[in-house]
Design a protein around this motif. Sequence first.
Motif, PDB file in Angstrom:
ATOM      1  N   ALA A 198       0.831  -1.075  -0.105  1.00  0.00           N
ATOM      2  CA  ALA A 198       0.056  -0.144   0.036  1.00  0.00           C
ATOM      3  C   ALA A 198       0.938   1.347   0.104  1.00  0.00           C
ATOM      4  N   SER A 199       2.201   1.258   0.778  1.00  0.00           N
ATOM      5  CA  SER A 199       2.822   2.483   0.916  1.00  0.00           C
ATOM      6  C   SER A 199       3.589   2.619  -0.558  1.00  0.00           C
ATOM      7  N   GLU A 200       3.504   1.664  -1.403  1.00  0.00           N
ATOM      8  CA  GLU A 200       4.490   1.929  -2.581  1.00  0.00           C
ATOM      9  C   GLU A 200       3.831   2.193  -3.829  1.00  0.00           C
ATOM     10  N   VAL A 201       2.408   2.358  -3.829  1.00  0.00           N
ATOM     11  CA  VAL A 201       1.700   2.580  -4.890  1.00  0.00           C
ATOM     12  C   VAL A 201       1.197   4.027  -5.181  1.00  0.00           C
ATOM     13  N   SER A 202       0.530   4.562  -5.891  1.00  0.00           N
ATOM     14  CA  SER A 202      -0.113   5.776  -6.181  1.00  0.00           C
ATOM     15  C   SER A 202      -1.108   6.024  -5.025  1.00  0.00           C
ATOM     16  N   PHE A 203      -1.447   7.422  -4.910  1.00  0.00           N
ATOM     17  CA  PHE A 203      -2.429   7.682  -3.648  1.00  0.00           C
ATOM     18  C   PHE A 203      -3.849   7.290  -3.901  1.00  0.00           C
ATOM     19  N   GLY A 204      -4.024   7.317  -5.206  1.00  0.00           N
ATOM     20  CA  GLY A 204      -5.422   6.348  -5.393  1.00  0.00           C
ATOM     21  C   GLY A 204      -5.440   5.061  -5.117  1.00  0.00           C
ATOM     22  N   GLN A 205      -4.241   4.238  -5.516  1.00  0.00           N
ATOM     23  CA  GLN A 205      -4.456   3.183  -5.203  1.00  0.00           C
ATOM     24  C   GLN A 205      -4.337   2.715  -3.641  1.00  0.00           C
ATOM     25  N   ARG A 206      -3.654   3.632  -2.916  1.00  0.00           N
ATOM     26  CA  ARG A 206      -3.282   3.471  -1.877  1.00  0.00           C
ATOM     27  C   ARG A 206      -4.807   3.764  -0.964  1.00  0.00           C
ATOM     28  N   ILE A 207      -5.548   4.296  -1.300  1.00  0.00           N
ATOM     29  CA  ILE A 207      -6.756   4.654  -0.696  1.00  0.00           C
ATOM     30  C   ILE A 207      -7.496   3.311  -0.695  1.00  0.00           C
ATOM     31  N   VAL A 208      -7.508   2.570  -1.946  1.00  0.00           N
ATOM     32  CA  VAL A 208      -8.286   1.317  -2.189  1.00  0.00           C
ATOM     33  C   VAL A 208      -7.362   0.241  -1.307  1.00  0.00           C
ATOM     34  N   PHE A 209      -6.246   0.068  -1.327  1.00  0.00           N
ATOM     35  CA  PHE A 209      -5.371  -0.723  -0.372  1.00  0.00           C
ATOM     36  C   PHE A 209      -5.900  -0.576   0.972  1.00  0.00           C
ATOM     37  N   ALA A 210      -5.917   0.687   1.617  1.00  0.00           N
ATOM     38  CA  ALA A 210      -5.807   0.854   2.797  1.00  0.00           C
ATOM     39  C   ALA A 210      -7.308   0.811   3.283  1.00  0.00           C
ATOM     40  N   ASN A 211      -8.329   0.657   2.337  1.00  0.00           N
ATOM     41  CA  ASN A 211      -9.597   0.461   3.004  1.00  0.00           C
ATOM     42  C   ASN A 211     -10.313  -0.666   2.275  1.00  0.00           C
ATOM     43  N   GLN A 212      -9.788  -1.833   2.419  1.00  0.00           N
ATOM     44  CA  GLN A 212     -10.263  -3.122   1.916  1.00  0.00           C
ATOM     45  C   GLN A 212     -11.476  -3.618   2.360  1.00  0.00           C
ATOM     46  N   TRP A 213     -12.042  -2.950   3.550  1.00  0.00           N
ATOM     47  CA  TRP A 213     -13.521  -3.103   4.068  1.00  0.00           C
ATOM     48  C   TRP A 213     -14.473  -2.697   3.173  1.00  0.00           C
ATOM     49  N   LEU A 214     -14.026  -1.754   2.311  1.00  0.00           N
ATOM     50  CA  LEU A 214     -14.985  -1.117   1.306  1.00  0.00           C
ATOM     51  C   LEU A 214     -14.726  -1.633  -0.034  1.00  0.00           C
ATOM     52  N   PHE A 215     -13.454  -1.544  -0.470  1.00  0.00           N
ATOM     53  CA  PHE A 215     -13.102  -1.836  -1.770  1.00  0.00           C
ATOM     54  C   PHE A 215     -12.735  -3.205  -2.185  1.00  0.00           C
ATOM     55  N   ALA A 216     -13.001  -4.153  -1.397  1.00  0.00           N
ATOM     56  CA  ALA A 216     -12.858  -5.776  -1.528  1.00  0.00           C
ATOM     57  C   ALA A 216     -13.391  -6.098  -2.700  1.00  0.00           C
ATOM     58  N   GLU A 234     -11.279  -7.534  -5.893  1.00  0.00           N
ATOM     59  CA  GLU A 234     -11.361  -8.898  -6.399  1.00  0.00           C
ATOM     60  C   GLU A 234     -11.533  -8.765  -7.883  1.00  0.00           C
ATOM     61  N   LYS A 235     -12.556  -8.169  -8.362  1.00  0.00           N
ATOM     62  CA  LYS A 235     -12.665  -8.040  -9.830  1.00  0.00           C
ATOM     63  C   LYS A 235     -11.427  -7.730 -10.531  1.00  0.00           C
ATOM     64  N   THR A 236     -10.783  -6.948 -10.222  1.00  0.00           N
ATOM     65  CA  THR A 236      -9.607  -6.480 -10.721  1.00  0.00           C
ATOM     66  C   THR A 236      -8.503  -7.551 -10.717  1.00  0.00           C
ATOM     67  N   LEU A 237      -8.286  -8.434  -9.821  1.00  0.00           N
ATOM     68  CA  LEU A 237      -7.354  -9.698  -9.441  1.00  0.00           C
ATOM     69  C   LEU A 237      -7.927 -10.772 -10.364  1.00  0.00           C
ATOM     70  N   ALA A 238      -9.332 -10.631 -10.420  1.00  0.00           N
ATOM     71  CA  ALA A 238      -9.752 -12.202 -11.137  1.00  0.00           C
ATOM     72  C   ALA A 238      -9.504 -11.908 -12.777  1.00  0.00           C
ATOM     73  N   GLN A 239      -8.953 -10.923 -13.069  1.00  0.00           N
ATOM     74  CA  GLN A 239      -8.826 -10.742 -14.604  1.00  0.00           C
ATOM     75  C   GLN A 239      -7.713 -11.279 -15.235  1.00  0.00           C
ATOM     76  N   THR A 240      -6.818 -11.754 -14.197  1.00  0.00           N
ATOM     77  CA  THR A 240      -5.516 -12.642 -14.749  1.00  0.00           C
ATOM     78  C   THR A 240      -5.687 -14.012 -14.149  1.00  0.00           C
TER      79      THR A 240
END
Length: 486
Positions: free
Chosen positions: A296-314, A318-324
């Motif tokens: 989370a600390s190594e990505v862009s601020f937008g991605q950091r918001i997503v990674f730091a709030n998995q309770w909301l953005f899970a 999941e949808k993004t990871l499932a694409q590969t």
Amino acid sequence: MKLVLRALVVLLGLLIIVLLVNTIRLTSHQLTNVPPATPIHVPDSAIQRLAGAIRIPTVSYTDYALTDTTQFDEFLTYIKASFPLVHQRLKQETFNQYGLLFEWEGRNPSLKPILLMGHYDVVPVIQGTQRMWKKPPFDGVIEDGYLYGRGTLDDKMSVIGLLESAEYLLQSGFQPERTLFLAFGHDEETAGFLGAQTIAAALKKRSVSLEYILDEGGIIKTDGVSGMQKPVALIGISEKGYLSLELTAVGKGGHSSMPPPQTSIGMVAEAISKLEKHPFHARLNGGVDHLLDYLASEVSFGQRIVFANQWLFAPLIEKTLAQTKSGNASIRTTTAPTIFRAGAKDNVLPIDATATINFRLLPGDTVEGVIERVKEIIENDSITVSVLGKGNNPAAVSDPETPAFLTIHKTIKSVFPDVAVAPYIMLGATDSKFYSALSTAIYRFSPLPLNDEGTQTIHGTNERIGVKDYQNMIRFYVALIKNSQS
């Protein structure tokens, strides 16, 4: 209506505040200001010794009768000649003739030992694919900065690299405070029952308790993960479980000119189709959550918001990871039909039809749970579901905040200063699964930079290792042993 809109605005504002606070409060897991590892000279002869090991085709087969054990005898003779100090000064034991355990006794018996492990058996080269190799798979050719051959990545490089490191330390007069075990299996590619399982059982019988265990596993992914382009050192903190099921339907057979509404093949095919249309549920808490926390600390601020709030953005993650394929496999128990057997003649209805389905279980799932869900999905009592061979549950998840993990993290940074470090879940299986009774800190990492193309050569064609990468691997193991002494 205005009150409702105001309430929604207030709630939205509160949500934004919570998201930002969680993001701002996020602390980095990455170690900084790690001093570089003490420089050591790795001679050119080191890669020549690995090349010599590659030239010995220690191929293991599921049917042990097919295994040419004379090659394993030759390998043992080879490493004895190549690493004389290891064999003279370390206690050595063999298990089922070819499983190896070396013990380097430490000066401080109050410190728990560590165990570094690998395996020296390799998978066969598929018949007919030899011509696709740039260099013959068992010739150990070094060209253009690479050593080619089966086992250069899986996993003779770990075995020979560890022996090189121990030999170097012995030559330099190093004496460990903490006892060090080196364990090398000879049948990992065929489940490890004769090698690793037997070695682990012997250590358990002796009531050995280990500070940590390090096996092969994660690599330094040079083309990044989760949208990152920065190299990421992936340390396996668990590995997925394994289960193969056979689905069998039995019909009446007969002449193909008078078929029933559904044949045995049709029943099994329908069951497979249902399984593929109803995959196991995606979950981040099978290990991906730890990966996201560390990155989370190594990505862009937008991605950091997503990674730091998995309770909301899970769901979004999941949808993004499932694409590969690899991302999808990291968030769910996977379903893979691999074998179908039915029929013998084109105009004869088969009596029975059987399909083999392989499942790789995400931590949190169990063999029993998978079997139950399979039966629920196929909804057909006429299909028999049976376990093929032995299944095993996922490995327990090792804590990525232990002193042992910190030591591995520190050592990675000391040799590879420009990489990020993150825990993850191994998709495949290793010999380390047999050692769970000896330590709760079991990690899986191979100090080797690889991109997607490089990983495809493991068990594939043109398997190869960079000469400089192998030298850094030896430097890593030397530094890790030294860093593990307190």
